[in-house]
Design a protein around this motif. Structure first.
Motif, PDB file in Angstrom:
ATOM      1  N   MET A  63     -11.200 -14.376 -15.574  1.00 27.34           N
ATOM      2  CA  MET A  63     -10.257 -13.598 -16.362  1.00 27.34           C
ATOM      3  C   MET A  63     -10.574 -12.118 -16.143  1.00 27.34           C
ATOM      4  O   MET A  63     -11.726 -11.705 -16.178  1.00 27.34           O
ATOM      5  CB  MET A  63     -10.388 -13.956 -17.840  1.00 27.34           C
ATOM      6  N   THR A  64      -9.527 -11.336 -15.932  1.00 35.42           N
ATOM      7  CA  THR A  64      -9.669  -9.897 -15.752  1.00 35.42           C
ATOM      8  C   THR A  64      -8.980  -9.184 -16.901  1.00 35.42           C
ATOM      9  O   THR A  64      -7.832  -9.492 -17.231  1.00 35.42           O
ATOM     10  CB  THR A  64      -9.019  -9.447 -14.429  1.00 35.42           C
ATOM     11  N   LEU A  65      -9.677  -8.241 -17.505  1.00 38.80           N
ATOM     12  CA  LEU A  65      -9.113  -7.448 -18.586  1.00 38.80           C
ATOM     13  C   LEU A  65      -8.847  -6.035 -18.085  1.00 38.80           C
ATOM     14  O   LEU A  65      -9.678  -5.465 -17.364  1.00 38.80           O
ATOM     15  CB  LEU A  65     -10.066  -7.391 -19.780  1.00 38.80           C
ATOM     16  N   HIS A  66      -7.713  -5.474 -18.470  1.00 41.91           N
ATOM     17  CA  HIS A  66      -7.353  -4.113 -18.095  1.00 41.91           C
ATOM     18  C   HIS A  66      -7.067  -3.317 -19.359  1.00 41.91           C
ATOM     19  O   HIS A  66      -6.372  -3.821 -20.246  1.00 41.91           O
ATOM     20  CB  HIS A  66      -6.082  -4.084 -17.234  1.00 41.91           C
ATOM     21  N   HIS A  67      -7.574  -2.098 -19.439  1.00 39.51           N
ATOM     22  CA  HIS A  67      -7.197  -1.206 -20.526  1.00 39.51           C
ATOM     23  C   HIS A  67      -6.073  -0.345 -19.970  1.00 39.51           C
ATOM     24  O   HIS A  67      -6.307   0.641 -19.259  1.00 39.51           O
ATOM     25  CB  HIS A  67      -8.379  -0.366 -21.004  1.00 39.51           C
ATOM     26  N   VAL A  68      -4.854  -0.748 -20.256  1.00 38.80           N
ATOM     27  CA  VAL A  68      -3.665  -0.171 -19.630  1.00 38.80           C
ATOM     28  C   VAL A  68      -3.530   1.333 -19.867  1.00 38.80           C
ATOM     29  O   VAL A  68      -3.238   2.069 -18.922  1.00 38.80           O
ATOM     30  CB  VAL A  68      -2.399  -0.952 -20.040  1.00 38.80           C
ATOM     31  N   PRO A  69      -3.753   1.862 -21.062  1.00 38.69           N
ATOM     32  CA  PRO A  69      -3.623   3.319 -21.223  1.00 38.69           C
ATOM     33  C   PRO A  69      -4.535   4.114 -20.289  1.00 38.69           C
ATOM     34  O   PRO A  69      -4.126   5.136 -19.730  1.00 38.69           O
ATOM     35  CB  PRO A  69      -3.979   3.549 -22.696  1.00 38.69           C
ATOM     36  N   ASP A  70      -5.766   3.637 -20.078  1.00 37.84           N
ATOM     37  CA  ASP A  70      -6.673   4.324 -19.152  1.00 37.84           C
ATOM     38  C   ASP A  70      -6.159   4.242 -17.717  1.00 37.84           C
ATOM     39  O   ASP A  70      -6.225   5.217 -16.962  1.00 37.84           O
ATOM     40  CB  ASP A  70      -8.082   3.729 -19.222  1.00 37.84           C
ATOM     41  N   LEU A  71      -5.652   3.084 -17.326  1.00 40.82           N
ATOM     42  CA  LEU A  71      -5.099   2.924 -15.978  1.00 40.82           C
ATOM     43  C   LEU A  71      -3.893   3.827 -15.767  1.00 40.82           C
ATOM     44  O   LEU A  71      -3.745   4.441 -14.709  1.00 40.82           O
ATOM     45  CB  LEU A  71      -4.696   1.462 -15.733  1.00 40.82           C
ATOM     46  N   VAL A  72      -3.036   3.907 -16.774  1.00 41.30           N
ATOM     47  CA  VAL A  72      -1.848   4.762 -16.676  1.00 41.30           C
ATOM     48  C   VAL A  72      -2.265   6.207 -16.449  1.00 41.30           C
ATOM     49  O   VAL A  72      -1.771   6.878 -15.531  1.00 41.30           O
ATOM     50  CB  VAL A  72      -0.955   4.631 -17.936  1.00 41.30           C
ATOM     51  N   GLU A  73      -3.187   6.701 -17.257  1.00 42.99           N
ATOM     52  CA  GLU A  73      -3.619   8.097 -17.122  1.00 42.99           C
ATOM     53  C   GLU A  73      -4.272   8.352 -15.770  1.00 42.99           C
ATOM     54  O   GLU A  73      -4.005   9.371 -15.128  1.00 42.99           O
ATOM     55  CB  GLU A  73      -4.555   8.486 -18.266  1.00 42.99           C
ATOM     56  N   ALA A  74      -5.106   7.432 -15.320  1.00 41.46           N
ATOM     57  CA  ALA A  74      -5.785   7.604 -14.030  1.00 41.46           C
ATOM     58  C   ALA A  74      -4.793   7.611 -12.870  1.00 41.46           C
ATOM     59  O   ALA A  74      -4.889   8.439 -11.957  1.00 41.46           O
ATOM     60  CB  ALA A  74      -6.827   6.505 -13.834  1.00 41.46           C
ATOM     61  N   HIS A  75      -3.826   6.710 -12.903  1.00 46.75           N
ATOM     62  CA  HIS A  75      -2.869   6.627 -11.799  1.00 46.75           C
ATOM     63  C   HIS A  75      -1.833   7.737 -11.844  1.00 46.75           C
ATOM     64  O   HIS A  75      -1.376   8.193 -10.794  1.00 46.75           O
ATOM     65  CB  HIS A  75      -2.234   5.237 -11.734  1.00 46.75           C
ATOM     66  N   LEU A  76      -1.470   8.206 -13.026  1.00 47.99           N
ATOM     67  CA  LEU A  76      -0.581   9.376 -13.089  1.00 47.99           C
ATOM     68  C   LEU A  76      -1.298  10.608 -12.528  1.00 47.99           C
ATOM     69  O   LEU A  76      -0.690  11.391 -11.775  1.00 47.99           O
ATOM     70  CB  LEU A  76      -0.101   9.626 -14.516  1.00 47.99           C
ATOM     71  N   ALA A  77      -2.562  10.780 -12.844  1.00 49.16           N
ATOM     72  CA  ALA A  77      -3.327  11.902 -12.288  1.00 49.16           C
ATOM     73  C   ALA A  77      -3.410  11.784 -10.770  1.00 49.16           C
ATOM     74  O   ALA A  77      -3.241  12.776 -10.051  1.00 49.16           O
ATOM     75  CB  ALA A  77      -4.722  11.951 -12.912  1.00 49.16           C
ATOM     76  N   ARG A  98       2.785 -11.757  -9.175  1.00 48.69           N
ATOM     77  CA  ARG A  98       2.022 -10.534  -8.933  1.00 48.69           C
ATOM     78  C   ARG A  98       2.480  -9.453  -9.898  1.00 48.69           C
ATOM     79  O   ARG A  98       3.675  -9.267 -10.110  1.00 48.69           O
ATOM     80  CB  ARG A  98       2.210 -10.069  -7.494  1.00 48.69           C
ATOM     81  N   GLN A  99       1.520  -8.719 -10.477  1.00 46.31           N
ATOM     82  CA  GLN A  99       1.827  -7.570 -11.324  1.00 46.31           C
ATOM     83  C   GLN A  99       1.168  -6.339 -10.727  1.00 46.31           C
ATOM     84  O   GLN A  99      -0.021  -6.357 -10.402  1.00 46.31           O
ATOM     85  CB  GLN A  99       1.322  -7.763 -12.746  1.00 46.31           C
ATOM     86  N   THR A 100       1.963  -5.270 -10.611  1.00 48.94           N
ATOM     87  CA  THR A 100       1.488  -4.027 -10.021  1.00 48.94           C
ATOM     88  C   THR A 100       1.807  -2.869 -10.945  1.00 48.94           C
ATOM     89  O   THR A 100       2.938  -2.758 -11.433  1.00 48.94           O
ATOM     90  CB  THR A 100       2.165  -3.795  -8.655  1.00 48.94           C
ATOM     91  N   LEU A 101       0.816  -2.023 -11.176  1.00 48.91           N
ATOM     92  CA  LEU A 101       1.030  -0.771 -11.893  1.00 48.91           C
ATOM     93  C   LEU A 101       1.434   0.260 -10.847  1.00 48.91           C
ATOM     94  O   LEU A 101       0.741   0.424  -9.839  1.00 48.91           O
ATOM     95  CB  LEU A 101      -0.247  -0.331 -12.599  1.00 48.91           C
TER      96      LEU A 101
END
Length: 107
Positions: free
Chosen positions: A1-15, A36-39
């Motif tokens: 199982m993989t857990l993602h903290h989406v708000p952190d991923l959003v900020e990192a990828h927007l930067a 498949r899910q892709t940010l």
């Protein structure tokens, strides 16, 4: 199982998108068999140009505003919007800095 903290991923990828020459950044969040899910993060003004549609796809706007363009038609998708992607060629434009999750049934 993989857990993602989406708000952190959003900020990192927007930067990363703002700093990239392509003005985009993406990461696969999950790939389980055909699902498949892709940010995808796009800096304001960037676009994913017209491309073929997968078998089935859902787009969820996490932050910002995107414009989904299908042929001559387009619809603005503000933060919080979830929509199916039509089974036609389409493109995605970043009206503002935008982060989306694309869920596809891959080939």
């Amino acid at each position: 199982m993989t857990l993602h903290h989406v708000p952190d991923l959003v900020e990192a990828h927007l930067a990363a998108a703002r700093a990239a020459s392509s003005q985009r950044s993406s990461a696969t969040l999950s790939h389980q068999g055909e699902l498949r899910q892709t940010l995808i993060a796009l800096a304001a003004g960037a676009a994913l140009h017209e491309h073929a549609a997968p078998r089935a796809a859902i787009l969820h706007v996490l932050q910002g505003t995107a414009r989904l363009v299908v042929g001559e038609d387009g619809v603005e998708l503000p933060s919080g919007t979830l929509t199916d992607v039509p089974h036609r060629r389409h493109g995605l434009q970043a009206v503002t800095d935008v982060a989306v999750v694309l869920t596809v049934l891959a080939d």
